[in-house]
Motif scaffolding. Structure first.
Motif, PDB file in Angstrom:
ATOM      1  N   SER A  96      49.528  18.804 -21.935  1.00 16.30           N
ATOM      2  CA  SER A  96      48.978  17.936 -22.970  1.00 16.30           C
ATOM      3  C   SER A  96      49.199  16.467 -22.611  1.00 16.30           C
ATOM      4  N   ILE A  97      50.390  16.149 -22.176  1.00 16.03           N
ATOM      5  CA  ILE A  97      50.708  14.770 -21.795  1.00 16.03           C
ATOM      6  C   ILE A  97      49.902  14.343 -20.575  1.00 16.03           C
ATOM      7  N   PHE A  98      49.719  15.253 -19.627  1.00 10.51           N
ATOM      8  CA  PHE A  98      48.945  14.946 -18.424  1.00 10.51           C
ATOM      9  C   PHE A  98      47.541  14.455 -18.795  1.00 10.51           C
ATOM     10  N   TYR A  99      46.844  15.209 -19.656  1.00 10.05           N
ATOM     11  CA  TYR A  99      45.477  14.816 -20.022  1.00 10.05           C
ATOM     12  C   TYR A  99      45.467  13.611 -20.950  1.00 10.05           C
ATOM     13  N   TRP A 100      46.496  13.479 -21.775  1.00 12.76           N
ATOM     14  CA  TRP A 100      46.616  12.315 -22.648  1.00 12.76           C
ATOM     15  C   TRP A 100      46.749  11.055 -21.795  1.00 12.76           C
ATOM     16  N   ASP A 101      47.560  11.142 -20.732  1.00 12.35           N
ATOM     17  CA  ASP A 101      47.728   9.999 -19.821  1.00 12.35           C
ATOM     18  C   ASP A 101      46.434   9.673 -19.076  1.00 12.35           C
ATOM     19  N   ARG A 102      45.702  10.693 -18.675  1.00 16.69           N
ATOM     20  CA  ARG A 102      44.430  10.448 -17.973  1.00 16.69           C
ATOM     21  C   ARG A 102      43.456   9.699 -18.888  1.00 16.69           C
ATOM     22  N   ALA A 103      43.412  10.095 -20.150  1.00 18.85           N
ATOM     23  CA  ALA A 103      42.548   9.404 -21.113  1.00 18.85           C
ATOM     24  C   ALA A 103      43.016   7.967 -21.315  1.00 18.85           C
ATOM     25  N   LYS A 104      44.321   7.778 -21.344  1.00 16.94           N
ATOM     26  CA  LYS A 104      44.891   6.434 -21.539  1.00 16.94           C
ATOM     27  C   LYS A 104      44.443   5.486 -20.436  1.00 16.94           C
ATOM     28  N   VAL A 105      44.447   5.974 -19.191  1.00 21.45           N
ATOM     29  CA  VAL A 105      44.021   5.153 -18.049  1.00 21.45           C
ATOM     30  C   VAL A 105      42.556   4.737 -18.212  1.00 21.45           C
ATOM     31  N   LEU A 106      41.711   5.673 -18.620  1.00 21.61           N
ATOM     32  CA  LEU A 106      40.285   5.354 -18.780  1.00 21.61           C
ATOM     33  C   LEU A 106      40.038   4.426 -19.965  1.00 21.61           C
ATOM     34  N   LEU A 107      40.838   4.567 -21.016  1.00 20.84           N
ATOM     35  CA  LEU A 107      40.652   3.722 -22.198  1.00 20.84           C
ATOM     36  C   LEU A 107      40.951   2.251 -21.919  1.00 20.84           C
ATOM     37  N   LYS A 108      41.752   1.978 -20.892  1.00 20.26           N
ATOM     38  CA  LYS A 108      42.060   0.585 -20.546  1.00 20.26           C
ATOM     39  C   LYS A 108      40.827  -0.158 -20.035  1.00 20.26           C
ATOM     40  N   ASP A 109      39.880   0.600 -19.457  1.00 21.29           N
ATOM     41  CA  ASP A 109      38.718  -0.023 -18.815  1.00 21.29           C
ATOM     42  C   ASP A 109      37.463  -0.045 -19.675  1.00 21.29           C
ATOM     43  N   VAL A 110      37.511   0.565 -20.845  1.00 18.74           N
ATOM     44  CA  VAL A 110      36.300   0.663 -21.651  1.00 18.74           C
ATOM     45  C   VAL A 110      36.626   0.382 -23.118  1.00 18.74           C
ATOM     46  N   GLU A 111      35.690  -0.222 -23.807  1.00 21.26           N
ATOM     47  CA  GLU A 111      35.835  -0.486 -25.240  1.00 21.26           C
ATOM     48  C   GLU A 111      35.316   0.735 -25.984  1.00 21.26           C
ATOM     49  N   TYR A 112      36.214   1.511 -26.560  1.00 23.38           N
ATOM     50  CA  TYR A 112      35.844   2.770 -27.203  1.00 23.38           C
ATOM     51  C   TYR A 112      36.763   3.017 -28.399  1.00 23.38           C
ATOM     52  N   PRO A 113      36.435   2.427 -29.565  1.00 25.67           N
ATOM     53  CA  PRO A 113      37.311   2.537 -30.737  1.00 25.67           C
ATOM     54  C   PRO A 113      37.612   3.978 -31.170  1.00 25.67           C
ATOM     55  N   TYR A 114      36.593   4.848 -31.134  1.00 24.42           N
ATOM     56  CA  TYR A 114      36.833   6.238 -31.533  1.00 24.42           C
ATOM     57  C   TYR A 114      37.813   6.901 -30.566  1.00 24.42           C
ATOM     58  N   GLY A 115      37.656   6.643 -29.269  1.00 25.40           N
ATOM     59  CA  GLY A 115      38.577   7.189 -28.281  1.00 25.40           C
ATOM     60  C   GLY A 115      39.990   6.678 -28.491  1.00 25.40           C
ATOM     61  N   ASN A 116      40.121   5.390 -28.828  1.00 27.56           N
ATOM     62  CA  ASN A 116      41.443   4.832 -29.123  1.00 27.56           C
ATOM     63  C   ASN A 116      42.050   5.470 -30.369  1.00 27.56           C
ATOM     64  N   ALA A 117      41.211   5.751 -31.354  1.00 28.97           N
ATOM     65  CA  ALA A 117      41.701   6.384 -32.580  1.00 28.97           C
ATOM     66  C   ALA A 117      42.218   7.798 -32.296  1.00 28.97           C
ATOM     67  N   ILE A 118      41.458   8.560 -31.530  1.00 24.03           N
ATOM     68  CA  ILE A 118      41.896   9.918 -31.175  1.00 24.03           C
ATOM     69  C   ILE A 118      43.179   9.851 -30.355  1.00 24.03           C
ATOM     70  N   HIS A 119      43.265   8.864 -29.496  1.00 24.20           N
ATOM     71  CA  HIS A 119      44.459   8.699 -28.666  1.00 24.20           C
ATOM     72  C   HIS A 119      45.691   8.451 -29.544  1.00 24.20           C
ATOM     73  N   LYS A 120      45.554   7.579 -30.538  1.00 25.56           N
ATOM     74  CA  LYS A 120      46.654   7.314 -31.474  1.00 25.56           C
ATOM     75  C   LYS A 120      46.988   8.570 -32.278  1.00 25.56           C
ATOM     76  N   PHE A 121      45.963   9.315 -32.651  1.00 20.89           N
ATOM     77  CA  PHE A 121      46.161  10.557 -33.403  1.00 20.89           C
ATOM     78  C   PHE A 121      47.003  11.545 -32.586  1.00 20.89           C
ATOM     79  N   ILE A 122      46.645  11.720 -31.321  1.00 17.27           N
ATOM     80  CA  ILE A 122      47.397  12.637 -30.458  1.00 17.27           C
ATOM     81  C   ILE A 122      48.828  12.134 -30.277  1.00 17.27           C
ATOM     82  N   GLU A 123      48.966  10.827 -30.124  1.00 11.54           N
ATOM     83  CA  GLU A 123      50.308  10.260 -29.995  1.00 11.54           C
ATOM     84  C   GLU A 123      51.125  10.520 -31.255  1.00 11.54           C
TER      85      GLU A 123
END
Length: 162
Positions: A96-123
């Motif tokens: 779970s952490i592995f894929y969460w980290d992969r998403a985190k890396v991609l979120l740094k390069d793109v403006e994606y509010p919904y993705g950031n929200a899901i990321h915070k939710f998982i955190e």
């Protein structure tokens, strides 16, 4: 000679016409592949609801490969988040952490509010599972502010209720 020029002219006209007819279908295939990622996500949700997590993970893998092929970063982020949530349900925290980290890396390069929200939710869910309830509530509150999706909001409320 005239008939030969006529045949060449007709052939050229037919060729141009055929190209004009094929081009819109090629663009339609691009939009179909976008819908396919969502279709895979829907299929994975059905498998997950039936508690067939192995099948759900296979379908999410297909969605992530399609997103990579299409260079669709947002769909790839969504697939990584789905992987993370499914592995969390299975109790496989490292995956779970592995894929969460992969998403985190991609979120740094793109403006994606919904993705950031899901990321915070998982955190928030991860912090809740670790027993850090107040930090989990803080993360869930931040997730609420990043998205106004009703279904997502209901999932946050359910997590807060726990």
């Amino acid at each position: 000679m005239k008939t030969e020029k006529r045949h060449i002219g007709r052939f050229s006209f037919c060729l141009v016409l055929a190209i004009l007819l094929v081009l819109p279908s090629l663009k339609a295939q691009d939009s179909l592949s976008q819908k396919s990622v969502e279709a895979y996500f829907d299929e994975a949700r059905i498998f997950s609801n039936r508690n067939q997590m192995d099948l759900a993970l296979e379908v999410i893998d297909k969605a992530s490969k399609l997103a990579e092929k299409n260079e669709d970063v947002k769909s790839l982020i969504d697939s990584y988040h789905k992987f993370s949530l499914h592995y969390m349900k299975l109790g496989k925290e490292e995956n779970s952490i592995f894929y969460w980290d992969r998403a985190k890396v991609l979120l740094k390069d793109v403006e994606y509010p919904y993705g950031n929200a899901i990321h915070k939710f998982i955190e928030g869910l991860r912090k809740y599972n670790a027993g850090n309830h107040f930090a989990a509530i803080f993360e869930l509150e931040e997730a609420k502010q990043l998205s106004n999706d009703r279904n997502f909001y209901n999932n946050i409320l359910l997590a807060e209720g726990n």
